[in-house]
Write an enzyme that holds these catalytic residues in place. Structure first.
Site, PDB file in Angstrom:
ATOM      1  N   ASP A 189      -3.846  -2.431  -5.241  1.00  0.00           N
ATOM      2  CA  ASP A 189      -2.101  -3.349  -4.675  1.00  0.00           C
ATOM      3  C   ASP A 189      -1.440  -3.772  -6.013  1.00  0.00           C
ATOM      4  O   ASP A 189      -0.065  -3.873  -5.744  1.00  0.00           O
ATOM      5  CB  ASP A 189      -2.918  -4.748  -4.463  1.00  0.00           C
ATOM      6  CG  ASP A 189      -4.274  -5.199  -3.072  1.00  0.00           C
ATOM      7  OD1 ASP A 189      -3.121  -4.301  -2.331  1.00  0.00           O
ATOM      8  OD2 ASP A 189      -4.378  -5.585  -2.996  1.00  0.00           O
ATOM      9  N   HIS A 207      -9.571  -1.430  -5.062  1.00  0.00           N
ATOM     10  CA  HIS A 207      -8.184  -1.847  -4.082  1.00  0.00           C
ATOM     11  C   HIS A 207      -7.392  -3.530  -4.638  1.00  0.00           C
ATOM     12  O   HIS A 207      -6.358  -3.282  -4.528  1.00  0.00           O
ATOM     13  CB  HIS A 207      -9.067  -2.491  -2.961  1.00  0.00           C
ATOM     14  CG  HIS A 207      -7.934  -3.044  -1.403  1.00  0.00           C
ATOM     15  ND1 HIS A 207      -7.130  -1.868  -1.377  1.00  0.00           N
ATOM     16  CD2 HIS A 207      -6.942  -3.782  -1.828  1.00  0.00           C
ATOM     17  CE1 HIS A 207      -6.242  -2.561  -0.326  1.00  0.00           C
ATOM     18  NE2 HIS A 207      -5.392  -3.920  -0.561  1.00  0.00           N
ATOM     19  N   HIS A 263       0.410  -1.416   0.097  1.00  0.00           N
ATOM     20  CA  HIS A 263      -0.147  -0.298   0.119  1.00  0.00           C
ATOM     21  C   HIS A 263       0.391   1.551   0.350  1.00  0.00           C
ATOM     22  O   HIS A 263       0.627   1.947  -1.108  1.00  0.00           O
ATOM     23  CB  HIS A 263      -0.756  -0.342   1.446  1.00  0.00           C
ATOM     24  CG  HIS A 263      -2.369  -1.132   1.452  1.00  0.00           C
ATOM     25  ND1 HIS A 263      -2.500  -1.799   2.244  1.00  0.00           N
ATOM     26  CD2 HIS A 263      -1.641  -1.440   0.267  1.00  0.00           C
ATOM     27  CE1 HIS A 263      -3.257  -2.074   2.076  1.00  0.00           C
ATOM     28  NE2 HIS A 263      -3.119  -3.173   0.630  1.00  0.00           N
ATOM     29  N   HIS A 316      -1.039 -10.735  -5.474  1.00  0.00           N
ATOM     30  CA  HIS A 316       0.624 -10.918  -5.579  1.00  0.00           C
ATOM     31  C   HIS A 316       1.325 -11.286  -5.966  1.00  0.00           C
ATOM     32  O   HIS A 316       2.344 -10.727  -6.241  1.00  0.00           O
ATOM     33  CB  HIS A 316       0.553 -10.490  -4.124  1.00  0.00           C
ATOM     34  CG  HIS A 316      -0.132  -9.364  -2.885  1.00  0.00           C
ATOM     35  ND1 HIS A 316       0.224  -8.720  -3.887  1.00  0.00           N
ATOM     36  CD2 HIS A 316      -0.857  -9.302  -1.750  1.00  0.00           C
ATOM     37  CE1 HIS A 316      -0.873  -7.479  -2.908  1.00  0.00           C
ATOM     38  NE2 HIS A 316      -1.289  -8.635  -1.910  1.00  0.00           N
TER      39      HIS A 316
HETATM   40 ZN   LIG Z   1      -4.015  -4.361  -0.357  1.00  0.00          ZN
END
Ligand SMILES: [Zn+2]
Length: 298
Positions: free
Chosen positions: A251, A247, A85, A274
């Site tokens: 990310d 969001h 973040h 991720h």
């Molecule tokens: Zn996040």
């Protein structure tokens, strides 16, 4: 493959230090963060000032270590967790050079978004530097996928001078979250207005397992967005109806910043998390060394 480097602006750092503090999302340990101005071509460097040797870890995909639901970096005997973040805020506002001092291993969760980091950066102010920002673009589509999970991420050549991210969040018909897609041109203005405030979310069914594993025991429904099985939110209200997909884009911006490159082009992603984002960051990090580079006028 032909690649280009667009030198359309110069690098940026903070005008003065910025301080922000709070408990981390997973471990709940208080962490004080100081964002310090840094010289040209420094990039983003984390420094653990709570450890005797004050070890440094460069924000680069080479230092990513496996971690569930967050991005963790490790080097020089130290780790730094949940970096995405803050990295997203720095990339979104186009801060190229910064030393990030922290007093614990995990960055503060704050409100689960990157907005408090953005506000601290903007309050400190920015200094334009003279070295050119190196920006890469590509000439051929690159796709990274995990077909078994229906996840993929592509970078697509584009003649825009900005990064565009087009994300499809789709957890299937059984999910409490309806599928949602959103595309955005990631200018600093758009980042601040449309992305930065989008918060971390989790399914209520996952909370128990996470807390049983020792994570997030300090959190309540007011600290992040928790979706019940019927799609309603626990003790909180969404900031946008499509806050989750925003969001995921937040990310993605933070993870791709680990390439150390400013990519100009289009990223299209479906359910990418991720792990796939890091593989794409790794690809972007190699562009300069593996291909012919063309100069491109501003
Ligand atoms: Zn996040």
């Amino acid at each position: 493959m032909l690649m280009g480097i667009s030198n359309n602006s110069t690098q940026c750092t903070l005008a003065r230090p910025a301080v922000i503090a709070g408990p981390g999302l997973f471990h709940g340990v208080d962490c004080r963060v100081r964002l310090l101005p840094a010289a040209e071509n420094t990039g983003i460097i984390f420094r653990r000032v709570d450890l005797a040797s004050r070890p440094e870890i460069r924000a680069h995909v080479d230092y990513v270590v496996p971690g569930s639901r967050r991005t963790i970096l490790a080097a020089n005997g130290a780790t730094v967790e949940t970096v995405e973040h803050l990295l997203s805020a720095l990339a979104g506002l186009r801060v190229d050079n910064c030393i990030v001092e922290l007093s614990a291993r995990e960055l503060p969760a704050l409100d689960g978004s990157s907005l408090p980091f953005c506000e601290a950066i903007l309050e400190a102010g920015m200094n334009q530097q003279t070295a050119l920002r190196r920006t890469v673009c590509i000439a051929e589509l690159q796709r990274i996928s995990e077909p078994a999970n229906g996840q993929w991420i592509e970078c697509i050549p584009s003649f825009t001078d900005d990064l565009v991210i087009d994300y499809l969040l789709d957890y299937g018909s059984e999910s409490a979250l309806p599928s949602q897609s959103w595309a955005v041109q990631v200018t600093p203005e758009m980042y601040l207005r449309e992305i930065a405030a989008a918060r971390t979310f989790v399914m209520a069914a996952e909370v128990e397992a996470l807390q049983a594993a020792g994570y997030g025991r300090h959190l309540t429904g007011r600290d992040l967005v928790v979706f019940r099985a019927d799609g309603t939110v626990v003790d909180n209200r969404l900031r946008w109806s499509n806050e989750p997909v925003r969001h995921k884009i937040l990310d993605c911006i933070g993870d791709l910043a680990l390439s150390g490159r400013n990519f100009m082009g289009r990223i299209v992603a479906r359910r990418s998390g991720h792990k796939l984002n890091h593989v794409m960051a790794e690809f972007l990090s190699t562009i300069e060394n593996s291909v012919k580079i063309l100069s491109r006028a501003a």
